[in-house]
Design an enzyme around this catalytic site. Structure first.
Site, PDB file in Angstrom:
ATOM      1  N   ASP A 135       4.200   0.417   9.494  1.00  6.51           N
ATOM      2  CA  ASP A 135       5.443   1.047   9.046  1.00  6.51           C
ATOM      3  C   ASP A 135       6.687   0.339   9.593  1.00  6.51           C
ATOM      4  O   ASP A 135       6.659  -0.202  10.695  1.00  6.51           O
ATOM      5  CB  ASP A 135       5.440   2.520   9.504  1.00  6.51           C
ATOM      6  CG  ASP A 135       6.466   3.353   8.756  1.00  6.51           C
ATOM      7  OD1 ASP A 135       6.968   2.893   7.701  1.00  6.51           O
ATOM      8  OD2 ASP A 135       6.772   4.454   9.219  1.00  6.51           O
TER       9      ASP A 135
ATOM     10  N   HIS B 167       8.555  -6.615   3.712  1.00  4.31           N
ATOM     11  CA  HIS B 167       7.138  -6.531   3.343  1.00  4.31           C
ATOM     12  C   HIS B 167       6.456  -7.895   3.513  1.00  4.31           C
ATOM     13  O   HIS B 167       5.311  -7.965   3.951  1.00  4.31           O
ATOM     14  CB  HIS B 167       6.971  -6.042   1.906  1.00  4.31           C
ATOM     15  CG  HIS B 167       7.393  -4.604   1.714  1.00  4.31           C
ATOM     16  ND1 HIS B 167       7.020  -3.603   2.585  1.00  4.31           N
ATOM     17  CD2 HIS B 167       8.160  -4.008   0.765  1.00  4.31           C
ATOM     18  CE1 HIS B 167       7.523  -2.454   2.178  1.00  4.31           C
ATOM     19  NE2 HIS B 167       8.227  -2.673   1.085  1.00  4.31           N
TER      20      HIS B 167
ATOM     21  N   LEU C 276     -15.377  -8.962  12.435  1.00  7.59           N
ATOM     22  CA  LEU C 276     -14.572  -7.762  12.148  1.00  7.59           C
ATOM     23  C   LEU C 276     -14.790  -7.250  10.719  1.00  7.59           C
ATOM     24  O   LEU C 276     -14.817  -8.038   9.772  1.00  7.59           O
ATOM     25  CB  LEU C 276     -13.089  -8.141  12.312  1.00  7.59           C
ATOM     26  CG  LEU C 276     -12.065  -7.062  11.987  1.00  7.59           C
ATOM     27  CD1 LEU C 276     -11.984  -6.049  13.129  1.00  7.59           C
ATOM     28  CD2 LEU C 276     -10.693  -7.672  11.747  1.00  7.59           C
TER      29      LEU C 276
HETATM   30  C1  FPP Z   1       5.664   0.743   5.104  1.00  2.00           C
HETATM   31  O1  FPP Z   1       6.962   0.308   5.463  1.00  2.00           O
HETATM   32  C2  FPP Z   1       4.956  -0.366   4.502  1.00  2.00           C
HETATM   33  C3  FPP Z   1       4.435  -0.386   3.258  1.00  2.00           C
HETATM   34  C4  FPP Z   1       4.503   0.758   2.321  1.00  2.00           C
HETATM   35  C5  FPP Z   1       3.786  -1.585   2.743  1.00  2.00           C
HETATM   36  C6  FPP Z   1       2.861  -2.232   3.731  1.00  2.00           C
HETATM   37  C7  FPP Z   1       2.473  -3.501   3.191  1.00  2.00           C
HETATM   38  C8  FPP Z   1       2.384  -4.619   3.905  1.00  2.00           C
HETATM   39  C9  FPP Z   1       2.606  -4.713   5.360  1.00  2.00           C
HETATM   40  C10 FPP Z   1       2.019  -5.830   3.174  1.00  2.00           C
HETATM   41  C11 FPP Z   1       0.752  -6.418   3.682  1.00  2.00           C
HETATM   42  C12 FPP Z   1      -0.449  -5.904   3.142  1.00  2.00           C
HETATM   43  C13 FPP Z   1      -1.356  -6.683   2.523  1.00  2.00           C
HETATM   44  C14 FPP Z   1      -2.703  -6.162   2.252  1.00  2.00           C
HETATM   45  C15 FPP Z   1      -1.021  -8.046   2.096  1.00  2.00           C
HETATM   46  P1  FPP Z   1       8.214   0.938   4.743  1.00  2.00           P
HETATM   47  O2  FPP Z   1       8.529   0.139   3.532  1.00  2.00           O
HETATM   48  O3  FPP Z   1       7.949   2.380   4.490  1.00  2.00           O
HETATM   49  O4  FPP Z   1       9.315   0.750   5.810  1.00  2.00           O
HETATM   50  P2  FPP Z   1      10.578   1.716   6.043  1.00  2.00           P
HETATM   51  O5  FPP Z   1      10.020   3.043   6.478  1.00  2.00           O
HETATM   52  O6  FPP Z   1      11.314   1.015   7.131  1.00  2.00           O
HETATM   53  O7  FPP Z   1      11.332   1.791   4.754  1.00  2.00           O
END
Ligand code: FPP
Length: 246
Positions: free
Chosen positions: A25, A42, A136
């Protein structure tokens, strides 16, 4: 003090969690702080995901489950969802190349039918190509939610009851565990959530009944380092897991 839940117990030997879950997150906030588009967060998060996965494999963690896209994340603006799908596609293509060198077994948990045929095909290929790996086990949760996972499990059990294969009295905790995406795997010992949100957000609802949660509120996922993982393992080591006993 940026870490919630430190306890005072000490142990002589470091205990490695067998299964770690991570709610990745804070990507959006990381990007915003830098005046960058959310997608930059991301992308940086995807890089961290690769580094932390390899590190878990290196230190001998047996199972890692990462929350990449929840059943609720479809509510985000279309441009962000589309860009995330592009990121997943690129990652999967890259992962397929990397698999030859990595001793990591990849699995996807969640309802994959919502993804494009191209993404679903790559998911299947990634699982197949890594199926003989002995290091893993990496569960990537995509279109995953703990409640929908339970609904699917209950439906599948109900179908078996209708078919006369099992009776309602046969239903026990083991049967429910056996109908989850994580069937056959140990439950997570440690679940880490960076970014300062103190929620579980529908992550591994059944499996986390006795997981130790470590919320790290002074770090956003794209900055999460091997040191931070070690810090979380250290906190885990200072917890006293009683499973309801004394
Ligand atoms: C949450 O942060 C994150 C996500 C919803 C996307 C997570 C995805 C990745 C880390 C990409 C990598 C994954 C793969 C499998 C390649 P947020 O966008 O909710 O952050 P915020 O709360 O600060 O807005």
């Amino acid at each position: 003090m940026g870490i919630i839940g430190r306890s005072k117990n000490t142990k002589a030997e470091r205990l490695l969690p067998e299964h770690i879950g991570i709610i990745m997150d804070g990507n959006g906030r990381w990007a915003k702080k830098r005046g960058m588009p959310r997608m930059a967060g991301h992308r940086a998060g995807a890089q961290r995901f690769r580094v932390i996965t390899r590190y878990c494999n290196k230190i001998g963690i047996k199972y890692l489950t990462v929350y990449a896209f929840s059943t609720e994340n479809w509510k985000r603006p279309k441009e962000e969802v589309d860009a995330l799908m592009g990121l997943f596609f690129d990652y999967l293509e890259e992962a397929l190349r990397d698999f030859r060198e990595e001793n990591i077994r990849t699995r996807f948990i969640g309802d994959r039918s919502a993804f494009s045929d191209k993404i679903q095909a790559l998911m299947g290929e990634a699982e197949e190509l890594s199926s003989d790996k002995t290091g893993l086990v990496l569960n990537i949760a995509m279109n995953y939610g703990g409640k929908p996972e339970l609904v699917t499990a209950f439906r599948n059990i109900a179908a078996k009851i209708s078919a006369g294969e099992v009776s309602p009295e046969d239903i026990d905790e083991q049967m429910i565990s056996d109908h989850l995406y994580t069937a056959g795997q140990p439950e997570p010992d440690l679940i880490i959530r960076p970014s300062g949100e103190y929620r579980t957000s529908n992550f591994m609802v059944w499996q986390s009944a006795y997981s130790e949660y470590v919320f790290m509120d002074n770090i956003l996922w794209p900055d999460f380092s091997e040191k931070d993982l070690e810090k979380a393992i250290d906190i885990y080591n200072h917890r006293n897991r009683r499973y309801g006993g004394v």
